[in-house]
Design an enzyme around this catalytic site. Structure first.
Site, PDB file in Angstrom:
ATOM      1  N   ARG A   1       0.886  -1.169   0.000  1.00  0.00           N
ATOM      2  CA  ARG A   1       0.000   0.000   0.000  1.00  0.00           C
ATOM      3  C   ARG A   1       0.918   1.211   0.000  1.00  0.00           C
ATOM      4  O   ARG A   1       1.770   1.341   0.873  1.00  0.00           O
ATOM      5  CB  ARG A   1      -0.897  -0.023   1.247  1.00  0.00           C
ATOM      6  CG  ARG A   1      -1.725   1.219   1.474  1.00  0.00           C
ATOM      7  CD  ARG A   1      -2.815   1.332   0.408  1.00  0.00           C
ATOM      8  NE  ARG A   1      -3.817   2.311   0.747  1.00  0.00           N
ATOM      9  CZ  ARG A   1      -3.679   3.621   0.599  1.00  0.00           C
ATOM     10  NH1 ARG A   1      -2.537   4.124   0.157  1.00  0.00           N
ATOM     11  NH2 ARG A   1      -4.665   4.427   0.909  1.00  0.00           N
TER      12      ARG A   1
ATOM     13  N   GLU B   1     -10.694   5.087  -5.863  1.00  0.00           N
ATOM     14  CA  GLU B   1     -11.036   3.668  -5.920  1.00  0.00           C
ATOM     15  C   GLU B   1     -11.458   3.310  -7.344  1.00  0.00           C
ATOM     16  O   GLU B   1     -11.783   4.188  -8.149  1.00  0.00           O
ATOM     17  CB  GLU B   1     -12.177   3.365  -4.941  1.00  0.00           C
ATOM     18  CG  GLU B   1     -11.863   3.711  -3.503  1.00  0.00           C
ATOM     19  CD  GLU B   1     -10.834   2.802  -2.868  1.00  0.00           C
ATOM     20  OE1 GLU B   1     -10.646   1.667  -3.345  1.00  0.00           O
ATOM     21  OE2 GLU B   1     -10.209   3.228  -1.880  1.00  0.00           O
TER      22      GLU B   1
ATOM     23  N   ARG C   1      -0.957  -5.653   4.411  1.00  0.00           N
ATOM     24  CA  ARG C   1      -0.112  -5.071   3.354  1.00  0.00           C
ATOM     25  C   ARG C   1       1.033  -4.278   3.984  1.00  0.00           C
ATOM     26  O   ARG C   1       0.846  -3.647   5.031  1.00  0.00           O
ATOM     27  CB  ARG C   1      -0.932  -4.134   2.466  1.00  0.00           C
ATOM     28  CG  ARG C   1      -2.100  -4.785   1.778  1.00  0.00           C
ATOM     29  CD  ARG C   1      -2.950  -3.786   1.026  1.00  0.00           C
ATOM     30  NE  ARG C   1      -3.538  -2.813   1.951  1.00  0.00           N
ATOM     31  CZ  ARG C   1      -4.458  -1.923   1.605  1.00  0.00           C
ATOM     32  NH1 ARG C   1      -4.902  -1.856   0.364  1.00  0.00           N
ATOM     33  NH2 ARG C   1      -4.952  -1.077   2.496  1.00  0.00           N
TER      34      ARG C   1
END
Length: 171
Positions: free
Chosen positions: A51, A59, A93
Protein backbone atom coordinates in the site's frame (compact mmCIF):
# COMPACT_ATOMS: atom_id res chain seq x y z
CA UNK A 1 15.34 27.44 31.06
CA UNK A 2 11.92 26.79 29.52
CA UNK A 3 13.35 27.41 26.04
CA UNK A 4 16.11 24.91 26.74
CA UNK A 5 13.59 22.26 27.87
CA UNK A 6 11.44 22.86 24.79
CA UNK A 7 14.52 22.67 22.57
CA UNK A 8 15.62 19.39 24.17
CA UNK A 9 12.11 17.97 23.83
CA UNK A 10 12.07 18.85 20.13
CA UNK A 11 15.51 17.35 19.62
CA UNK A 12 14.53 14.12 21.34
CA UNK A 13 11.39 13.92 19.20
CA UNK A 14 13.41 14.47 16.04
CA UNK A 15 15.96 11.90 17.13
CA UNK A 16 13.16 9.39 17.66
CA UNK A 17 11.79 10.10 14.22
CA UNK A 18 15.12 9.76 12.47
CA UNK A 19 16.06 6.63 14.40
CA UNK A 20 12.98 4.79 13.17
CA UNK A 21 14.59 2.77 10.41
CA UNK A 22 12.63 1.79 7.36
CA UNK A 23 12.88 -1.78 6.15
CA UNK A 24 13.56 -2.30 2.47
CA UNK A 25 12.23 -4.79 0.00
CA UNK A 26 13.43 -5.16 -3.57
CA UNK A 27 11.45 -6.88 -6.26
CA UNK A 28 9.46 -6.69 -9.46
CA UNK A 29 5.98 -5.18 -9.56
CA UNK A 30 3.81 -8.01 -10.93
CA UNK A 31 0.35 -6.64 -10.21
CA UNK A 32 -1.71 -3.56 -9.43
CA UNK A 33 -5.01 -3.42 -7.59
CA UNK A 34 -5.51 0.32 -8.08
CA UNK A 35 -3.60 3.61 -8.04
CA UNK A 36 -2.11 3.04 -4.59
CA UNK A 37 -1.73 -0.74 -4.17
CA UNK A 38 0.69 -3.05 -5.96
CA UNK A 39 2.07 -6.58 -5.68
CA UNK A 40 5.84 -7.03 -5.61
CA UNK A 41 7.59 -10.35 -6.25
CA UNK A 42 10.89 -10.60 -4.36
CA UNK A 43 14.01 -12.62 -5.26
CA UNK A 44 12.72 -15.60 -3.28
CA UNK A 45 9.54 -15.53 -5.45
CA UNK A 46 7.42 -14.35 -2.49
CA UNK A 47 4.61 -11.91 -3.29
CA UNK A 48 4.11 -8.84 -1.11
CA UNK A 49 1.08 -6.55 -1.25
CA UNK A 50 2.22 -2.95 -0.95
CA UNK A 51 0.00 0.00 0.00
CA UNK A 52 1.68 3.21 -1.14
CA UNK A 53 2.40 5.35 1.93
CA UNK A 54 1.34 8.96 2.16
CA UNK A 55 -1.21 8.86 -0.65
CA UNK A 56 -4.80 7.84 -1.31
CA UNK A 57 -5.86 7.24 -4.90
CA UNK A 58 -9.38 7.07 -6.32
CA UNK A 59 -11.04 3.67 -5.92
CA UNK A 60 -11.84 1.53 -8.98
CA UNK A 61 -15.48 2.65 -9.16
CA UNK A 62 -14.67 6.34 -8.77
CA UNK A 63 -13.97 8.92 -11.44
CA UNK A 64 -10.23 8.85 -12.16
CA UNK A 65 -9.87 5.39 -10.56
CA UNK A 66 -8.84 3.65 -13.77
CA UNK A 67 -6.61 6.53 -14.90
CA UNK A 68 -4.86 6.52 -11.54
CA UNK A 69 -4.21 2.78 -11.83
CA UNK A 70 -2.92 3.20 -15.40
CA UNK A 71 -0.64 6.03 -14.30
CA UNK A 72 0.90 3.90 -11.57
CA UNK A 73 1.14 0.93 -13.95
CA UNK A 74 3.03 3.02 -16.51
CA UNK A 75 5.43 4.01 -13.76
CA UNK A 76 6.10 0.69 -11.99
CA UNK A 77 4.62 -2.40 -13.69
CA UNK A 78 7.25 -5.02 -14.59
CA UNK A 79 9.91 -2.74 -13.12
CA UNK A 80 12.37 -3.54 -10.35
CA UNK A 81 11.52 -1.35 -7.37
CA UNK A 82 12.75 -0.72 -3.86
CA UNK A 83 10.03 -0.45 -1.24
CA UNK A 84 10.92 1.50 1.92
CA UNK A 85 8.41 0.43 4.57
CA UNK A 86 7.90 0.69 8.32
CA UNK A 87 4.56 -1.00 9.05
CA UNK A 88 1.81 -3.32 7.91
CA UNK A 89 -1.78 -2.17 7.68
CA UNK A 90 -4.79 -4.01 9.08
CA UNK A 91 -5.04 -6.01 5.83
CA UNK A 92 -1.47 -7.29 6.13
CA UNK A 93 -0.11 -5.07 3.35
CA UNK A 94 3.27 -3.43 3.75
CA UNK A 95 2.86 0.34 3.76
CA UNK A 96 5.76 1.98 2.01
CA UNK A 97 7.33 4.31 -0.45
CA UNK A 98 8.09 2.79 -3.85
CA UNK A 99 11.30 3.91 -5.47
CA UNK A 100 11.90 3.14 -9.14
CA UNK A 101 15.10 4.33 -10.81
CA UNK A 102 15.69 6.57 -7.78
CA UNK A 103 12.30 8.29 -8.12
CA UNK A 104 9.47 8.29 -5.59
CA UNK A 105 6.45 6.75 -7.38
CA UNK A 106 4.10 7.74 -4.54
CA UNK A 107 5.07 11.39 -4.89
CA UNK A 108 4.74 11.19 -8.68
CA UNK A 109 1.14 9.96 -8.34
CA UNK A 110 0.32 13.05 -6.26
CA UNK A 111 2.24 15.41 -8.55
CA UNK A 112 0.39 14.07 -11.61
CA UNK A 113 -2.99 14.59 -9.94
CA UNK A 114 -3.63 10.85 -9.71
CA UNK A 115 -3.83 10.71 -5.90
CA UNK A 116 -4.29 12.86 -2.82
CA UNK A 117 -1.62 13.42 -0.21
CA UNK A 118 -3.20 11.31 2.57
CA UNK A 119 -2.89 13.79 5.41
CA UNK A 120 -4.54 11.49 7.98
CA UNK A 121 -1.29 9.50 7.91
CA UNK A 122 1.23 12.26 7.23
CA UNK A 123 2.75 11.89 10.70
CA UNK A 124 4.10 8.53 9.54
CA UNK A 125 6.10 10.30 6.83
CA UNK A 126 9.42 12.03 7.25
CA UNK A 127 9.11 15.79 7.51
CA UNK A 128 10.75 16.14 4.09
CA UNK A 129 8.28 13.75 2.44
CA UNK A 130 5.35 15.37 4.21
CA UNK A 131 6.32 18.78 2.85
CA UNK A 132 7.08 17.50 -0.66
CA UNK A 133 3.79 15.57 -0.94
CA UNK A 134 1.76 18.53 0.37
CA UNK A 135 3.44 20.88 -2.13
CA UNK A 136 2.96 18.38 -4.98
CA UNK A 137 -0.77 18.21 -4.24
CA UNK A 138 -1.04 21.98 -4.07
CA UNK A 139 0.80 22.33 -7.39
CA UNK A 140 -1.42 19.69 -9.05
CA UNK A 141 -4.56 21.41 -7.70
CA UNK A 142 -3.45 24.82 -8.92
CA UNK A 143 -2.56 23.43 -12.37
CA UNK A 144 -5.82 21.41 -12.46
CA UNK A 145 -3.84 18.26 -13.33
CA UNK A 146 -5.51 14.87 -13.32
CA UNK A 147 -8.40 14.53 -10.91
CA UNK A 148 -8.08 18.22 -10.05
CA UNK A 149 -9.57 18.99 -13.47
CA UNK A 150 -12.93 17.99 -11.96
CA UNK A 151 -14.75 20.95 -10.40
CA UNK A 152 -15.41 19.02 -7.17
CA UNK A 153 -13.29 15.87 -6.92
CA UNK A 154 -14.44 13.47 -4.21
CA UNK A 155 -11.69 12.22 -1.92
CA UNK A 156 -11.49 8.40 -1.68
CA UNK A 157 -11.91 8.42 2.11
CA UNK A 158 -15.14 10.45 1.75
CA UNK A 159 -16.37 8.11 -1.01
CA UNK A 160 -15.64 5.01 1.12
CA UNK A 161 -17.44 6.56 4.10
CA UNK A 162 -20.47 7.38 1.93
CA UNK A 163 -20.57 3.78 0.64
CA UNK A 164 -20.38 2.39 4.20
CA UNK A 165 -23.27 4.63 5.28
CA UNK A 166 -25.38 3.54 2.31
CA UNK A 167 -24.72 -0.13 3.13
CA UNK A 168 -25.65 0.51 6.76
CA UNK A 169 -28.88 2.21 5.68
CA UNK A 170 -27.89 5.62 6.98
CA UNK A 171 -28.81 8.79 5.09
Amino acid sequence: MIKLKIGLAILSLLAGITLAQAETLMGEVVGLADGDTVTVLDAQRVQHKIRLAGIDAPEKGMPWGQKSKESLSDRVFRRIVIVEWQKQDRYGRLVGKIMVDGRDANLAQVADGMAWHYKDYQKEQTLDDRLRYAQAELDARNARRGLWADPEPVAPWAWRKMKREVRAGQP
